[in-house]
Design an enzyme around this catalytic site. Sequence first.
Site, mmCIF file in Angstrom:
data_model
loop_
_atom_site.group_PDB
_atom_site.id
_atom_site.type_symbol
_atom_site.label_atom_id
_atom_site.label_comp_id
_atom_site.label_asym_id
_atom_site.label_seq_id
_atom_site.Cartn_x
_atom_site.Cartn_y
_atom_site.Cartn_z
ATOM 1 N N ARG A 50 -7.013 -9.102 4.306
ATOM 2 C CA ARG A 50 -7.630 -7.580 4.406
ATOM 3 C C ARG A 50 -9.126 -7.954 3.833
ATOM 4 N NH1 ARG A 50 -3.447 -3.915 2.052
ATOM 5 N NH2 ARG A 50 -1.856 -4.449 3.286
ATOM 6 N N ASP A 159 -8.499 11.661 -6.068
ATOM 7 C CA ASP A 159 -8.083 10.055 -5.708
ATOM 8 C C ASP A 159 -9.456 9.300 -6.002
ATOM 9 O OD1 ASP A 159 -5.835 9.412 -3.669
ATOM 10 O OD2 ASP A 159 -7.548 7.978 -3.589
#
Length: 316
Positions: A50, A159
């Site tokens: 990633r 968030d």
Amino acid sequence: MTAPAQTTAAPPPTGDFAFDDADFNAIARIAQEEFGLHLVPSKKSLVYSRLSKRLRENAMKDFGSYLRFLESDGGGEERSALLSALTTNVTNFFREQHHFDMLANEVLPPLIQRARAGGRVRLWSSACSSGQEVWSMAATLHKLCPEAASLDIRILATDIDPVILQKAKAARYAERDVAAIPEAMRSAMLTKVAGAAEEVEIRPELRALISFGTLNLISPWPFSGKFDVIFCRNVAIYFDKATQALLWHRFASLLPPGAHLMIGHSERVAGPAETLFASVGVTAYRRNETACPPIPSFPSPAAKAAAPRAATTRRS
Ligand SMILES: C[S@@+](CC[C@H](N)C(=O)[O-])C[C@H]1O[C@@H](n2cnc3c(N)ncnc32)[C@H](O)[C@@H]1O
């Protein structure tokens, strides 16, 4: 988001950049201190794959340079990108439908009654991802109380990831993302987007109920008032046990007796906060009358040290 801890050892990563245990440990420490993410060594290959994209995108020659960049004063945006790279935003409209049934049948009716009598009602979707959860909450509320926007009843959607939060706020979705919503609810929630055949957007009457903000669940929170309902679903599972226990405790301190906490399907309220909640359904809890003990040590020394660099709460 990375999958929960596994016990199998991961093969050593191969690729363009050297990535040793010290690099992994440094990434794991940042992820833990800033975002509460618990990265176990078996995730080393996944973290490498990633993050090697992040190195390329930032034209970094090795992990050492990337780590220095991350920890520098100018690394704030990249720390958010790091979190996005290490986490998943998977979500869905009316995911874990039982919570929305409970909202409609048990939780919201007395709250709406209170709002109609002039009272204040607050709901919070605390890891709202791209918004499907909070729009499902708003649609459930609006169906029962079409005049909600004219009352003191509001939903906060937060968030940690500002990019995904922009998507939530934009409130536009592909037709295929809403296909599973029953037709009657779909037409009550959504309208066609002019000039975009495959897109729909959330109706303005639902948008009027929500405010959005970035918030890191493991940072200090800015709230002065209490909440009647908190959704915190499918995020705590990626925190270590101590961080989870602290999170439940902090939620309890924001919920008056009778208020509700909904968590994800593989999560469970545990630790000192267990005595502050009654289990009232599948992963649904109601705050009981027990006074909330002081929150032990928050922010933790590690979080305090990270605080100036951590993503902070900001209304957008
Ligand atoms: C798997 S999604 C869950 C979305 C939604 N609650 C649901 O259950 O469908 C997890 C979300 O948690 C957010 N997240 C991860 N760490 C966080 C933190 N420390 N504070 C707040 N949100 C966080 C991610 O950005 C992501 O959008």
